[in-house]
Design a protein around this motif. Structure first.
Motif: not given
Ligand code: MG
Ligand code: IMP
Length: 424
Positions: A13, A40, A304
């Motif tokens: 991320d 993702g 997160r």
């Molecule tokens: Mg990601």
């Protein structure tokens, strides 16, 4: 254009999606080589948000060939959904999406096993529950089913029969779970196979021909170095090689064709799931940065965990991957902070560690040694030039660059394609 590998230098991320989107413009082939739909990647184009889990985000650029190489584990149901989503948004992928015959396939029993194992574990990993770990485990135990098996019904039948027999016995005896009926899984997957068939090919040949023809290849890593099966914070990691070295077994190209490795780091640190996190903020400040940086998992939507930039981690990632250039993402999230801290060493039992120690005891129980820098108050999101950045922001970039021993070539100050600043 050279052949480039992009890797995340933290726990995923970092903003790889955006960098891949930018660099894909100059590449001919964009290749995924590991992981699956645990990933993702979020890309925002003209205000439209796209989230990719399996298909390389380069697909948004017309005429680029996107490859799901052999190192990726594929959940056909999710992949088909992603293909349909792109078709619905008017993006033509005909002839541009290539799936390796050698990819391992994720089955319903992998997904359930992922969740059941996690439930049984005393020390939870916090997996995405997508069946990634169990599918890679089958690959290594040599009972996995590959794309090339899936498209050959008789081969598929016999391999699935074997697997379901073994898995059902484990499900019933270890997990008190009813197991899976062969017939319905077989039927569903035959349908997926028929729909995916047009995209499946020998991508080892495809990629090596492309190299021979002088095309440029961009290998997009998923997750990050500290989720790597070997060099991550084991066992709180994913089940693939997320480092640059994963490209070679994951795609069938030679290390000799790679020109450079580009790293991606966030201006702070985040982590989804369990595991040690030395530079983690206190819960209140974590909430504040999470809101400011919209730090919620693109795959599971989980909040997160957030913390300060950890120099030891990124410096080690630079070393392991031989990263020559680093993109620093989400600098704007740090706007308006009075002070910015950076972790420059760990301290454990009186000993100071200036290099990443690869010792779970130190990483879990050690404390951070900090350096503090003054923040900046002016917003950076609409700044286009390095010289236009507040002095303290420029200072922060230069300090990080020196500390991690890699050149920062680009800074991102917002989610859109345009919000990037190049350093010369
Ligand atoms: Mg990601
Ligand atoms: P798994 O990959 O689903 O087995 O999850 C293992 C660990 O990796 C968990 O902590 C996940 O949250 C984390 N993880 C897996 N994929 C990603 C990703 O793309 N970004 C961030 N964390 C991830």
């Amino acid at each position: 254009m050279p052949n480039i590998i992009i890797v995340g230098t933290q726990w995923g991320d970092e903003g790889k999606g955006k960098l891949i989107d930018i660099l894909s413009q100059k590449s001919d082939y964009i290749v995924r080589f590991q992981g699956g739909n645990n990933a993702g990647h979020t890309v925002i184009v003209d205000g439209k948000q796209f989230i990719f889990h399996i298909i390389p985000s380069g697909i948004l650029h017309k005429s680029k060939i996107c490859v799901i190489a052999n190192g990726v584990v594929v959940d056909p149901e999710v992949l088909l959904r992603e293909i349909k989503g792109l078709n619905n948004k008017g993006i033509d992928i005909k002839g541009r999406l290539k799936i390796s015959t050698l990819c391992h396939i994720i089955f319903p029993y992998h997904k359930i096993l992922d969740k059941l194992r996690e439930r049984k574990r005393a020390q939870k990993i916090g997996t995405t529950g997508r069946g990634i770990g169990p599918c890679y485990a089958d690959k290594i135990s040599r009972c996995g089913i590959r794309m090339i098996d899936l498209i050959r019904p008789e081969v598929f039948r016999s391999k699935l029969e074997d697997n379901i027999k073994e898995k059902n016995s484990i499900f019933r005896n270890v997990y008190n779970h009813a197991g899976f009926p062969f017939k319905s899984v077989f039927k569903d997957y035959l349908r997926y196979a028929a729909e995916l068939r047009p995209y499946v090919s020998n991508t080892v040949d495809l990629l090596n021909r492309a190299i021979d023809d002088g095309k440029s290849l961009l290998f997009e890593g998923a997750q990050g170095v500290y989720l790597d099966i070997d060099f991550g914070t084991y066992p709180y990691v994913t089940s693939s090689s997320t480092i640059a070295g994963g490209v070679f077994p994951g795609s069938g190209v030679s290390p000799l064709v790679i020109d450079k490795v580009v790293g991606v780091a966030k201006s702070y640190t985040t982590r989804v799931g369990q595991g040690p996190f030395p530079s983690e903020f206190n819960p209140k400040f974590s909430d504040f940065i999470r809101k400011k940086g919209n730090e919620f998992g693109a795959t599971t939507g989980r909040p997160r965990r957030c913390g300060w930039f950890d120099v030891l981690m990124v410096k080690e990632a630079v070393r392991i991957n031989r990263i020559s250039e680093l993109a620093l993402m989400k600098l704007d999230v740090l706007d308006s902070l009075k002070k910015i801290k950076v972790c420059t060493a760990y301290k454990y039992k009186g000993k100071v560690f200036k290099e990443y120690p690869h010792d779970p005891e130190v990483i879990k129980n050690g404390s951070c040694i900090w350096r503090e820098y003054p923040g900046w108050s002016d917003p950076t999101c609409s700044i286009l030039k390095y010289s236009g950045l507040p002095k303290n922001a420029r200072n922060y970039i230069k300090i990080l660059q020196d500390l991690v021993c890699a050149e920062i070539f680009m800074v991102s100050v917002g989610s859109s394609r345009k919000q990037v600043i190049y350093l010369d």
